[in-house]
Enzyme design. Structure first.
Site, mmCIF file in Angstrom:
data_model
loop_
_atom_site.group_PDB
_atom_site.id
_atom_site.type_symbol
_atom_site.label_atom_id
_atom_site.label_comp_id
_atom_site.label_asym_id
_atom_site.label_seq_id
_atom_site.Cartn_x
_atom_site.Cartn_y
_atom_site.Cartn_z
ATOM 1 N N GLU A 156 -49.759 30.207 37.378
ATOM 2 C CA GLU A 156 -50.451 28.935 37.587
ATOM 3 C C GLU A 156 -49.467 27.777 37.664
ATOM 4 O O GLU A 156 -48.731 27.518 36.707
ATOM 5 C CB GLU A 156 -51.464 28.673 36.460
ATOM 6 C CG GLU A 156 -52.258 27.379 36.705
ATOM 7 C CD GLU A 156 -53.348 27.109 35.676
ATOM 8 O OE1 GLU A 156 -53.313 27.718 34.593
ATOM 9 O OE2 GLU A 156 -54.233 26.272 35.973
ATOM 10 N N GLU A 250 -62.711 24.458 35.120
ATOM 11 C CA GLU A 250 -61.979 24.207 33.896
ATOM 12 C C GLU A 250 -62.177 22.743 33.503
ATOM 13 O O GLU A 250 -61.964 21.847 34.326
ATOM 14 C CB GLU A 250 -60.492 24.500 34.117
ATOM 15 C CG GLU A 250 -59.696 24.652 32.861
ATOM 16 C CD GLU A 250 -58.290 25.168 33.140
ATOM 17 O OE1 GLU A 250 -57.853 26.076 32.434
ATOM 18 O OE2 GLU A 250 -57.625 24.661 34.046
HETATM 19 MN MN MN Z 1 -55.911 25.485 35.022
#
Ligand code: MN
Length: 304
Positions: A156, A250
């Site tokens: 990520e 998120e």
């Molecule tokens: Mn994230």
């Protein structure tokens, strides 16, 4: 629920567990999984910041009972950082990754993403060549372990205050390339991209088939569509590359997260009080963005 059948053939939609709960005791896990289902998501992303604290058998049982799928994620701590120049610290990070891969497989998930390549937090200096080499070597071995368990690892790209090693899609692609394993993919997050990329479409196109996981987060990590992230641009690029993978909401608020997590990610405010409301809103927003004819109208009305 029009479009449900078509959507199930396409991107699984998910929500991060921290929208619901701060921990993962059985009552917390039960509540988080039930709310995920209630809000209409296909999967829940379970954070494995401390993998050994997660009861994998209990988690798998609750997931099986509910029909909700799961993915996992983590950010390494500074004392177990695979990108540390000190081989001992890097080895502790590799051991933590191994535990996380085992727990991911044990709960029945097939993806582990996040800041798996460095500590998740603000560094006070740039990365070192030696540290990056440690990260590549650790990830190569982690990828082998994960492959044996049918798990993919997502790199990520996060903003500069949460890692010094991978802040952009290009850096994630370079790391994926250097690790050189089929089951290591790029994990992008609109919140981080909004800080670090010059636009939200070209990075997605450059990733192409190497893109394996997407977080959708707003510029203030609150309600989708109420901030400055250009989701129209992002979703058009995802459509262009035919991205088939998960899209996971998120969002963090001080009403849920633990003090330690709040400190690591600088969560000092509460963009929402009601997790179910923000999650339902996100679910509807993503659904709209995935139907281009509707999404373009919405984006057009917002002057994009
Ligand atoms: Mn994230």
């Amino acid at each position: 629920m029009t479009g449900t059948a078509a959507r199930e053939a396409a991107n699984p939609l998910g929500v991060h567990a921290l929208v619901w709960v701060a921990g993962w005791s059985e009552p917390e896990a039960r509540r988080a999984i039930a709310r995920t289902h209630e809000a209409g998501f296909d999967l829940i992303e379970i954070p494995l910041l401390d993998p050994r604290s997660v009861d994998a058998a209990m988690t798998r049982r609750l997931l099986d009972e509910s029909g909700v799928g799961a993915t996992c994620s983590l950010g390494l701590p500074f004392e177990a950082d695979v990108s540390n120049a000190d081989p001992g610290v890097a080895a502790r990070g590799e051991a933590l990754l191994a535990d996380a891969i085992d727990v991911t497989a044990a709960v029945g998930a097939r993806f582990l993403g996040g800041v798996v390549y460095s500590a998740m937090g603000k560094y006070l200096e740039p990365p070192t060549q030696r540290g990056r080499r440690h990260a590549v070597d650790a990830l190569r071995r982690a990828a082998e372990r994960a492959a044996r368990r049918d798990v993919a690892i997502g790199i990520e790209a996060v903003n500069r205050y949460e890692s010094n090693l991978v802040n952009t899609a290009d850096q994630a692609l370079a790391l994926v390339e250097d690790v050189g394993a089929e089951n290591v993919v790029v994990h992008l997050d609109s919140y981080h991209m909004n800080i670090e990329e010059s636009d939200l479409a070209e990075p997605v196109r450059r990733c192409g088939a190497r893109l394996g996981y997407v977080h959708v987060g707003e510029s203030d990590r609150g309600y989708l569509g109420r901030g400055t992230v250009d989701f129209g641009q992002l979703f058009r690029a995802l459509a262009d590359i035919g991205y088939p993978g998960p899209i996971v909401f998120e969002s963090f608020s001080t009403v849920v997260v633990s003090p330690a997590f709040a400190t690591a990610l600088a969560i000092w405010r509460d963009p929402w009080q009601d997790g179910l409301d923000v999650a339902r809103s996100a679910r509807a927003f993503v659904e709209t963005q995935l139907r281009p004819e509707v999404g373009d109208q919405v984006n057009g009305r917002r002057g994009r």
